[in-house]
Design a protein around this motif. Structure first.
Motif, PDB file in Angstrom:
ATOM      1  N   THR A 253       0.815  -1.217   0.000  1.00 48.01           N
ATOM      2  CA  THR A 253       0.000   0.000   0.000  1.00 48.01           C
ATOM      3  C   THR A 253       0.851   1.270   0.000  1.00 48.01           C
ATOM      4  OG1 THR A 253      -0.098   0.003   2.430  1.00 48.01           O
ATOM      5  CG2 THR A 253      -1.838  -1.176   1.259  1.00 48.01           C
ATOM      6  N   SER A 254       2.176   1.091   0.112  1.00 47.32           N
ATOM      7  CA  SER A 254       3.110   2.228   0.189  1.00 47.32           C
ATOM      8  C   SER A 254       2.771   3.146   1.371  1.00 47.32           C
ATOM      9  CB  SER A 254       3.110   3.028  -1.123  1.00 47.32           C
ATOM     10  OG  SER A 254       3.519   2.219  -2.199  1.00 47.32           O
ATOM     11  N   LYS A 255       2.365   2.539   2.479  1.00 47.90           N
ATOM     12  CA  LYS A 255       2.022   3.306   3.666  1.00 47.90           C
ATOM     13  C   LYS A 255       2.957   2.960   4.825  1.00 47.90           C
ATOM     14  CE  LYS A 255      -2.838   4.144   2.579  1.00 47.90           C
ATOM     15  NZ  LYS A 255      -4.249   3.997   3.022  1.00 47.90           N
ATOM     16  N   GLU A 256       3.171   3.958   5.697  1.00 54.40           N
ATOM     17  CA  GLU A 256       4.051   3.795   6.856  1.00 54.40           C
ATOM     18  C   GLU A 256       3.298   4.193   8.117  1.00 54.40           C
ATOM     19  OE1 GLU A 256       8.030   5.724   6.066  1.00 54.40           O
ATOM     20  OE2 GLU A 256       6.943   6.330   4.260  1.00 54.40           O
ATOM     21  N   TYR A 257       3.638   3.510   9.205  1.00 54.27           N
ATOM     22  CA  TYR A 257       2.949   3.755  10.460  1.00 54.27           C
ATOM     23  C   TYR A 257       3.931   3.632  11.635  1.00 54.27           C
ATOM     24  CZ  TYR A 257      -0.727   1.956   7.325  1.00 54.27           C
ATOM     25  OH  TYR A 257      -1.539   1.703   6.250  1.00 54.27           O
ATOM     26  N   ILE A 258       3.606   4.308  12.718  1.00 55.15           N
ATOM     27  CA  ILE A 258       4.219   4.026  14.013  1.00 55.15           C
ATOM     28  C   ILE A 258       3.074   3.713  14.967  1.00 55.15           C
ATOM     29  CG2 ILE A 258       5.584   4.881  15.950  1.00 55.15           C
ATOM     30  CD1 ILE A 258       7.059   6.704  13.997  1.00 55.15           C
ATOM     31  N   ILE A 259       3.157   2.566  15.624  1.00 52.95           N
ATOM     32  CA  ILE A 259       2.136   2.153  16.585  1.00 52.95           C
ATOM     33  C   ILE A 259       2.828   1.778  17.890  1.00 52.95           C
ATOM     34  CG2 ILE A 259       0.173   0.630  17.044  1.00 52.95           C
ATOM     35  CD1 ILE A 259       0.182  -0.066  14.035  1.00 52.95           C
ATOM     36  N   THR A 260       2.342   2.324  18.988  1.00 54.25           N
ATOM     37  CA  THR A 260       2.836   1.960  20.305  1.00 54.25           C
ATOM     38  C   THR A 260       1.637   1.651  21.185  1.00 54.25           C
ATOM     39  OG1 THR A 260       4.670   3.511  20.008  1.00 54.25           O
ATOM     40  CG2 THR A 260       4.338   2.635  22.217  1.00 54.25           C
ATOM     41  N   ALA A 261       1.646   0.481  21.806  1.00 55.21           N
ATOM     42  CA  ALA A 261       0.477   0.069  22.581  1.00 55.21           C
ATOM     43  C   ALA A 261       0.899  -0.777  23.770  1.00 55.21           C
ATOM     44  CB  ALA A 261      -0.484  -0.726  21.702  1.00 55.21           C
ATOM     45  N   THR A 262       0.088  -0.711  24.826  1.00 55.79           N
ATOM     46  CA  THR A 262       0.284  -1.582  25.978  1.00 55.79           C
ATOM     47  C   THR A 262      -1.058  -2.122  26.443  1.00 55.79           C
ATOM     48  OG1 THR A 262       1.220  -1.778  28.209  1.00 55.79           O
ATOM     49  CG2 THR A 262       0.135   0.293  27.678  1.00 55.79           C
TER      50      THR A 262
ATOM     51  N   LEU B 104      -5.159  -5.659  16.560  1.00 59.08           N
ATOM     52  CA  LEU B 104      -5.079  -4.202  16.471  1.00 59.08           C
ATOM     53  C   LEU B 104      -4.144  -3.804  15.330  1.00 59.08           C
ATOM     54  CD1 LEU B 104      -5.566  -1.324  17.692  1.00 59.08           C
ATOM     55  CD2 LEU B 104      -3.502  -1.720  19.066  1.00 59.08           C
ATOM     56  N   GLY B 105      -2.985  -4.444  15.265  1.00 55.63           N
ATOM     57  CA  GLY B 105      -2.040  -4.150  14.189  1.00 55.63           C
ATOM     58  C   GLY B 105      -2.620  -4.448  12.823  1.00 55.63           C
ATOM     59  N   ARG B 106      -3.317  -5.567  12.695  1.00 60.99           N
ATOM     60  CA  ARG B 106      -3.916  -5.925  11.403  1.00 60.99           C
ATOM     61  C   ARG B 106      -4.972  -4.908  10.992  1.00 60.99           C
ATOM     62  NH1 ARG B 106      -3.003 -11.365  13.408  1.00 60.99           N
ATOM     63  NH2 ARG B 106      -5.025 -11.432  14.452  1.00 60.99           N
ATOM     64  N   GLN B 107      -5.794  -4.492  11.952  1.00 60.05           N
ATOM     65  CA  GLN B 107      -6.842  -3.524  11.660  1.00 60.05           C
ATOM     66  C   GLN B 107      -6.255  -2.201  11.162  1.00 60.05           C
ATOM     67  OE1 GLN B 107     -10.287  -3.779  11.911  1.00 60.05           O
ATOM     68  NE2 GLN B 107     -10.231  -5.937  12.525  1.00 60.05           N
ATOM     69  N   LEU B 108      -5.102  -1.819  11.708  1.00 55.47           N
ATOM     70  CA  LEU B 108      -4.509  -0.521  11.370  1.00 55.47           C
ATOM     71  C   LEU B 108      -3.599  -0.559  10.149  1.00 55.47           C
ATOM     72  CD1 LEU B 108      -3.599   0.683  14.974  1.00 55.47           C
ATOM     73  CD2 LEU B 108      -5.461   1.550  13.532  1.00 55.47           C
ATOM     74  N   VAL B 109      -2.975  -1.700   9.896  1.00 55.34           N
ATOM     75  CA  VAL B 109      -1.928  -1.781   8.872  1.00 55.34           C
ATOM     76  C   VAL B 109      -2.373  -2.532   7.614  1.00 55.34           C
ATOM     77  CG1 VAL B 109       0.388  -2.683   8.380  1.00 55.34           C
ATOM     78  CG2 VAL B 109      -0.074  -1.578  10.569  1.00 55.34           C
ATOM     79  N   LEU B 110      -3.222  -3.532   7.766  1.00 55.09           N
ATOM     80  CA  LEU B 110      -3.550  -4.396   6.634  1.00 55.09           C
ATOM     81  C   LEU B 110      -4.901  -4.086   6.007  1.00 55.09           C
ATOM     82  CD1 LEU B 110      -2.288  -7.885   7.906  1.00 55.09           C
ATOM     83  CD2 LEU B 110      -1.036  -6.090   6.678  1.00 55.09           C
ATOM     84  N   LYS B 111      -5.728  -3.263   6.654  1.00 59.37           N
ATOM     85  CA  LYS B 111      -7.059  -2.978   6.112  1.00 59.37           C
ATOM     86  C   LYS B 111      -6.990  -2.032   4.908  1.00 59.37           C
ATOM     87  CE  LYS B 111      -9.564  -5.355   9.034  1.00 59.37           C
ATOM     88  NZ  LYS B 111     -10.461  -6.442   8.636  1.00 59.37           N
TER      89      LYS B 111
END
Length: 368
Positions: free
Chosen positions: A325-334, A361-368
């Motif tokens: 998708t040519s997209k970049e993300y930063i995700i931080t979670a606890t 959570l990662g799949r919902q944000l990165v792969l959708k």
């Protein structure tokens, strides 16, 4: 007149409709891995920061940030996520002092096992090795770690080693470095300042904890433990990956070669670092997106990250690129999974609730 009233009503409804953010959409998913946690938020202590990275046609970079329940004043145990700043700062110190480099051989005084900082840093990111972290901790010392982080605007308090006796000893152990094949030099012991108690919300937790084979029936006090909030981890990832966007005093001063090595180390899979056992699958320390599967991570997904897990706390701080998708993300979670409220009993819901939540959570944000 009736048509005008209807039109005005529709316009009012439309104006009052607020579009959900990507993070809100992910957290409102019908997937049970998400719903189980969202239905009991108070119990699970979830905190999330999510950043979409946008590149302009001139390759300019901007961030679009979203957050959920982030509160620096509410304590969670950062576990092995503290290895991330310590690895970066060890390279920074070497770069500044120019006495040794990441490939210099060394050993801890009193221990004959030789290693290099490059090897130890690879172990930190590939499998979250505790001994590797402790060796870098001896090199830096508590005071220097905290001084360097605070100077870069990263709120934290690193006070102890991990999974070892006398973890919060104030003196560090000297390191013996090889200058060449036959000549060595020894670093000085560092005497650090006494550890002060943290004064944060929910610093005492649970209903009891194990001390040896005995149950102590009172909350566990975390006031002398490491402190590295979600916002600090997240901002540190930004400052490392996109350092040019920050003033000099907030950048990590690494050589070009050390920075390249570090970024490669952060994406290492266990098998690429020599860990070939079935226990070390691709998602072993990649909780977001792939933590709940033993399938291989596809080539079009790049994850540079550091996780933590201890006392029922799970943390992941990740910079993720989806090349499809040519997209970049930063995700931080606890998330905190300790249903019985007892610490040190090794009864935590990591595999049943915590890791599945972070993965989905990662799949919902990165792969959708």
């Amino acid at each position: 007149m009736r048509m005008l009233t209807l039109l005005l009503l529709m316009m009012t409804i439309s104006c009052n409709t607020v579009e959900k953010t990507p993070l809100e959409i992910a957290l409102s998913s019908d997937n049970e891995k998400i719903k189980t946690v969202m239905n009991s938020l108070e119990k699970y202590e979830v905190q999330i920061l999510y950043t979409e990275i946008h590149r302009g046609i001139d390759n300019s970079i901007s961030f679009k940030d979203f957050s959920f329940q982030v509160d620096d004043s509410t304590y969670f145990y950062p576990a092995s996520s503290v290895k991330f700043p310590v690895a970066v700062l060890a390279l920074e110190k070497m770069n500044e002092e120019k006495v040794i480099d990441r490939n210099s051989k060394f050993y801890i005084e009193g221990d004959s096992i030789e290693s290099t900082f490059a090897r130890e840093i690879n172990k930190i990111f590939a499998v979250s090795d505790n001994e590797a972290y402790n060796k870098l901790f001896e090199y830096l010392g508590q005071d220097e770690i905290n001084k360097r982080l605070n100077a870069k605007g990263i709120r934290s308090r690193i006070s102890h080693r991990l999974s070892t006796e006398n973890s919060d000893d104030l003196p560090t152990k000297p390191l013996v470095f090889y200058v060449d094949d036959s000549t060595t030099t020894t670093s000085l012991e560092i005497i650090n300042k006494p550890i002060e108690n943290l004064n944060l919300h929910r610093i005492s937790k649970g209903v009891g904890y194990m001390e040896g084979d005995s149950l102590v029936s009172q909350p566990k006090d975390f006031s002398r433990k490491n402190y590295l909030p979600i916002r600090s981890l997240h901002n540190m990832m930004k400052q490392l990956i996109f350092g040019d966007l920050y003033p000099k005093n907030m950048q990590f001063h690494l050589s070009k070669e050390d920075r390249s090595f570090l970024l490669n180390s952060m994406r290492l899979l266990p098998k690429e670092a020599g860990y070939t056992s079935d226990d070390y699958y691709d998602g072993y320390v990649k909780f977001l997106v792939y933590g709940d599967t033993k399938e291989s991570i596809p080539d079009y997904i790049e994850i540079r990250n550091k996780v933590g897990y201890a006392y029922g706390y799970l943390i992941d701080c990740a910079y993720i690129i989806n090349e499809k998708t040519s997209k970049e993300y930063i995700i931080t979670a606890t998330i905190h999974v300790n249903e019985n409220g007892i610490y040190n009993d090794d009864t935590y819901e990591y595999e049943r609730i915590g890791i599945p939540f972070l993965a989905e959570l990662g799949r919902q944000l990165v792969l959708k």
